[in-house]
Design a protein around this motif. Structure first.
Motif, mmCIF file in Angstrom:
data_model
loop_
_atom_site.group_PDB
_atom_site.id
_atom_site.type_symbol
_atom_site.label_atom_id
_atom_site.label_comp_id
_atom_site.label_asym_id
_atom_site.label_seq_id
_atom_site.Cartn_x
_atom_site.Cartn_y
_atom_site.Cartn_z
ATOM 1 N N HIS A 13 0.832 -1.214 0.000
ATOM 2 C CA HIS A 13 0.000 0.000 0.000
ATOM 3 C C HIS A 13 0.865 1.262 0.000
ATOM 4 O O HIS A 13 0.581 2.226 -0.743
ATOM 5 N N THR B 261 0.956 4.115 -3.024
ATOM 6 C CA THR B 261 0.719 5.530 -2.716
ATOM 7 C C THR B 261 1.900 6.373 -3.167
ATOM 8 O O THR B 261 1.728 7.441 -3.780
ATOM 9 N N ASN C 123 1.984 6.662 -6.857
ATOM 10 C CA ASN C 123 0.780 7.275 -7.405
ATOM 11 C C ASN C 123 0.076 6.372 -8.413
ATOM 12 O O ASN C 123 -0.401 6.822 -9.455
#
Length: 273
Positions: free
Chosen positions: A263, A267, A270
């Motif tokens: 995760h 992030t 992007n």
């Protein structure tokens, strides 16, 4: 999963390759005494969005194991040849522990390269910060690494004594360490060749300010192998760094905390899950 091999000059490199070649490249570098398959669980979580490549560093896994006085520069040269051989572009390095140290050292070397080979950097519990408390920590192991049959004779003679005195488990651990470290030239070099603090000539803390790519630093709050302050040094001194500390995670976080790390990578990159 079957490993592939590519010849890099005088050395061979083995690696795992998972995911489409059309996807952004994540190149994973394992930690000390590790090898590429340790990344499989994390790679499986990311392979539908990235091309995931995990390399056996020089002296580890199926890659060549030359007898050298190893420094981190042996690994960065090996890594650079590997990236060129596979014609990888816009690489994001994901390094754990010793692999994080290699990744940071490579990013420093590549800081002024045009066009840049690196896109981003993910450092997971990275080593490479000088810490004199590490020096001498494994001095007790040096005798079992001496390259002489005398050590084997002594161990053979101690085996029945260990059995009689109830020390058989300790004996087996020492005997196994001699066998395994004999197969690990990098580990042996780090124990034998780094006797003094000044032997740590290749740590990167003085130069990490040169790293120009966006960097994610991931630390385990319960890590007893790489102290948190090492990760904080990266987080503070790398200009474009973000530090994430995972509560409850220890040094084995690339296997125990795959979902959280996947995760964080998504992030950071992007890329939607």
């Amino acid at each position: 999963m079957q490993k592939s091999t590519v010849q890099l000059g005088e050395y061979g490199a083995t690696y795992l390759d998972m995911g489409s070649q059309e996807n952004p490249v994540l190149l994973f570098l394992h930690g000390f005494l590790g090898e590429s398959s340790l990344w499989c669980a994390l790679m499986e979580r990311l392979a539908n969005r990235y091309r995931c490549i995990a390399l056996d560093l020089l002296g580890f896994g199926g890659s060549s194991k030359p007898k050298l006085k190893y420094t981190i520069w042996h690994q960065t040269a090996f890594l650079d040849e590997f990236i060129a051989a596979l014609n990888l572009q816009d690489v994001t390095l994901v390094g754990h522990s010793y692999g994080g140290w290699t990744s940071a050292a490579y990013a420093i070397e590549q800081a002024d390269t045009t066009p840049p080979r690196l896109h981003k950097l993910v450092l997971i519990a990275p080593a490479g910060i000088r810490d004199d408390s590490f020096v001498g920590r494994y001095d007790y192991m040096r005798p079992i690494l001496w390259e002489t049959p005398v050590v084997d004779w002594v161990l053979s003679g101690l085996k029945p004594i260990a059995k009689l005195t109830g020390q058989q488990k300790n004996y087996e651990q020492v005997a196994m360490a001699r066998r395994e470290f004999g197969k690990q030239p990098v580990a042996k070099s780090f124990i034998v060749d780094r006797l003094r603090p000044e032997d740590a000539i290749d740590t990167v803390e003085k130069n990490i300010y040169k790293i120009t790519v966006p960097t994610l630093v991931v630390a385990g709050a319960q890590d007893t192998t790489i102290p948190l302050w090492h990760c904080e040094t990266y987080g503070q001194d790398v200009p474009k760094a973000t530090l994430e500390v995972l509560p409850g995670a220890d040094h084995d976080l690339i296997r125990t905390d795959c979902d959280r790390i996947a995760h964080l990578i998504d992030t950071f990159m992007n890329i939607p899950r």
